[in-house]
Design a protein around this motif. Sequence first.
Motif, PDB file in Angstrom:
ATOM      1  N   SER A   2     -36.845 -39.940 -13.084  1.00  0.00           N
ATOM      2  CA  SER A   2     -37.549 -40.997 -12.349  1.00  0.00           C
ATOM      3  C   SER A   2     -37.024 -41.128 -10.920  1.00  0.00           C
ATOM      4  CB  SER A   2     -37.406 -42.340 -13.083  1.00  0.00           C
ATOM      5  OG  SER A   2     -38.139 -42.323 -14.283  1.00  0.00           O
ATOM      6  N   TYR A   3     -35.704 -40.970 -10.747  1.00  0.00           N
ATOM      7  CA  TYR A   3     -35.121 -41.065  -9.407  1.00  0.00           C
ATOM      8  C   TYR A   3     -35.645 -39.944  -8.510  1.00  0.00           C
ATOM      9  CZ  TYR A   3     -31.803 -44.385 -11.400  1.00  0.00           C
ATOM     10  OH  TYR A   3     -31.241 -45.471 -12.012  1.00  0.00           O
ATOM     11  N   LEU A   4     -35.717 -38.732  -9.069  1.00  0.00           N
ATOM     12  CA  LEU A   4     -36.200 -37.583  -8.299  1.00  0.00           C
ATOM     13  C   LEU A   4     -37.665 -37.771  -7.914  1.00  0.00           C
ATOM     14  CD1 LEU A   4     -35.835 -34.748  -7.140  1.00  0.00           C
ATOM     15  CD2 LEU A   4     -36.404 -33.829  -9.413  1.00  0.00           C
ATOM     16  N   LEU A   5     -38.482 -38.206  -8.878  1.00  0.00           N
ATOM     17  CA  LEU A   5     -39.902 -38.390  -8.596  1.00  0.00           C
ATOM     18  C   LEU A   5     -40.135 -39.550  -7.635  1.00  0.00           C
ATOM     19  CD1 LEU A   5     -41.418 -37.757 -12.149  1.00  0.00           C
ATOM     20  CD2 LEU A   5     -41.529 -36.270 -10.134  1.00  0.00           C
ATOM     21  N   LEU A   6     -39.248 -40.560  -7.683  1.00  0.00           N
ATOM     22  CA  LEU A   6     -39.347 -41.650  -6.711  1.00  0.00           C
ATOM     23  C   LEU A   6     -39.105 -41.129  -5.305  1.00  0.00           C
ATOM     24  CD1 LEU A   6     -39.633 -44.715  -6.163  1.00  0.00           C
ATOM     25  CD2 LEU A   6     -37.157 -44.902  -6.483  1.00  0.00           C
ATOM     26  N   LEU A   7     -38.094 -40.268  -5.140  1.00  0.00           N
ATOM     27  CA  LEU A   7     -37.809 -39.668  -3.834  1.00  0.00           C
ATOM     28  C   LEU A   7     -38.968 -38.777  -3.378  1.00  0.00           C
ATOM     29  CD1 LEU A   7     -34.036 -38.701  -4.229  1.00  0.00           C
ATOM     30  CD2 LEU A   7     -34.990 -40.569  -2.864  1.00  0.00           C
ATOM     31  N   VAL A   8     -39.548 -38.033  -4.334  1.00  0.00           N
ATOM     32  CA  VAL A   8     -40.712 -37.203  -4.000  1.00  0.00           C
ATOM     33  C   VAL A   8     -41.865 -38.080  -3.527  1.00  0.00           C
ATOM     34  CG1 VAL A   8     -42.488 -35.677  -4.965  1.00  0.00           C
ATOM     35  CG2 VAL A   8     -40.081 -35.328  -5.555  1.00  0.00           C
ATOM     36  N   GLY A   9     -42.055 -39.213  -4.205  1.00  0.00           N
ATOM     37  CA  GLY A   9     -43.116 -40.139  -3.817  1.00  0.00           C
ATOM     38  C   GLY A   9     -42.915 -40.668  -2.408  1.00  0.00           C
ATOM     39  N   PHE A  10     -41.673 -41.080  -2.085  1.00  0.00           N
ATOM     40  CA  PHE A  10     -41.383 -41.567  -0.738  1.00  0.00           C
ATOM     41  C   PHE A  10     -41.602 -40.464   0.300  1.00  0.00           C
ATOM     42  CE2 PHE A  10     -38.396 -45.069  -2.405  1.00  0.00           C
ATOM     43  CZ  PHE A  10     -39.369 -46.030  -2.202  1.00  0.00           C
ATOM     44  N   GLY A  11     -41.187 -39.240  -0.056  1.00  0.00           N
ATOM     45  CA  GLY A  11     -41.380 -38.129   0.872  1.00  0.00           C
ATOM     46  C   GLY A  11     -42.854 -37.889   1.167  1.00  0.00           C
ATOM     47  N   LEU A  12     -43.680 -37.934   0.114  1.00  0.00           N
ATOM     48  CA  LEU A  12     -45.120 -37.749   0.303  1.00  0.00           C
ATOM     49  C   LEU A  12     -45.712 -38.874   1.145  1.00  0.00           C
ATOM     50  CD1 LEU A  12     -46.200 -36.527  -3.249  1.00  0.00           C
ATOM     51  CD2 LEU A  12     -46.218 -35.197  -1.125  1.00  0.00           C
ATOM     52  N   LEU A  13     -45.225 -40.115   0.925  1.00  0.00           N
ATOM     53  CA  LEU A  13     -45.710 -41.250   1.717  1.00  0.00           C
ATOM     54  C   LEU A  13     -45.414 -41.046   3.196  1.00  0.00           C
ATOM     55  CD1 LEU A  13     -44.666 -44.282  -0.522  1.00  0.00           C
ATOM     56  CD2 LEU A  13     -46.993 -43.595   0.031  1.00  0.00           C
ATOM     57  N   ILE A  14     -44.174 -40.656   3.498  1.00  0.00           N
ATOM     58  CA  ILE A  14     -43.756 -40.514   4.891  1.00  0.00           C
ATOM     59  C   ILE A  14     -44.464 -39.343   5.563  1.00  0.00           C
ATOM     60  CG2 ILE A  14     -41.796 -40.051   6.410  1.00  0.00           C
ATOM     61  CD1 ILE A  14     -40.044 -41.443   4.227  1.00  0.00           C
ATOM     62  N   ILE A  15     -44.463 -38.180   4.886  1.00  0.00           N
ATOM     63  CA  ILE A  15     -45.102 -36.996   5.460  1.00  0.00           C
ATOM     64  C   ILE A  15     -46.613 -37.212   5.578  1.00  0.00           C
ATOM     65  CG2 ILE A  15     -45.609 -34.551   5.081  1.00  0.00           C
ATOM     66  CD1 ILE A  15     -42.872 -34.363   3.653  1.00  0.00           C
TER      67      ILE A  15
END
Length: 318
Positions: A2-15
């Motif tokens: 969940s932590y990894l996918l949360l970071l992936v989600g934030f990365g997609l939001l920012i990019i």
Amino acid sequence: MSYLLLLVGFGLLIIGANYFVEGSSKIAALLRISPMLIGLTIVAFGTSSPEATVSIIAAMNNNAGVALGNVVGSNVFNTTFVLGVTALVMVIKVQSETIKKEIPFTLLASIVLLVLISDISLQNTGTNLVTRGDGFILLAFFAIFLYYLLEVARNSRDKDAAEQDSASRPSWGKNLFFALAGLGAIIYGGHLVVQHSTVIALQWGMSEMLVGLTIVAVGTSLPELVTSVAAAVKGENEIAVGNIVGSNIFNILFILGISSVISPLSVEGLMATDVLILIALTVLLLVVARTGFKVGRLEGFVLAALYIGYMAFVIMRG
């Protein structure tokens, strides 16, 4: 996981927000829109698209705490930390029209929100709830804001854009592709953030509201921070300020309006305190902006420090 996918989600939001804003801003330039209007509309709405996606998905999943906490927390973050860090990088000049109209409209939006979430205090009902009717009220105020923006567009002329050689402008197709691809990344990233931040909240024993006010609010507001700092460095003060003010208005009136129309939002008792803090900070911003029509580095430091203090308060409160 969940932590990894949360970071992936934030990365997609920012990019995604970066590409969405880039494509949309260049399209706006092709349409010869003034920098302030670009800041208040294309850039502000673009950088707020993560908040919109997260809160709307949260509302659809009946996570009212995340939906409300995300918007209020993001606005506090924008008003204090984003503006403060931007002013530390470069002194921000504020136009008189922004002080007279846009910032007061932000204050009005916050006051309207406070009234709508205070059912127990004002109507002596059993629960605080942002109903579908409340959502339509917020959207009506947003329509008024859009009408104001149309008047600004009608009365403004961007001579630089008008004189720009059309041969040097990127193609419409390329910018439309960037905007749509960015929007897709934002939508999927928002889904990941809502889903996995809620899982983490349960693991930590945190309330949905606390997660929305902290982790989600900061994560979805990173595009505003990056955009405003970059605009200030390039000397685009109008875009930097317009981005922050426009985002705050968009967050409350449009995002919460749409979210509550989709699904009425129950309000935790502590949320009124956070909205009161947001109102006080907006008043402070209005006072700061009126002192010399600028936000200096000292004032920026104070604003950033206020956000750190607010975060400590929210976390200690639980």
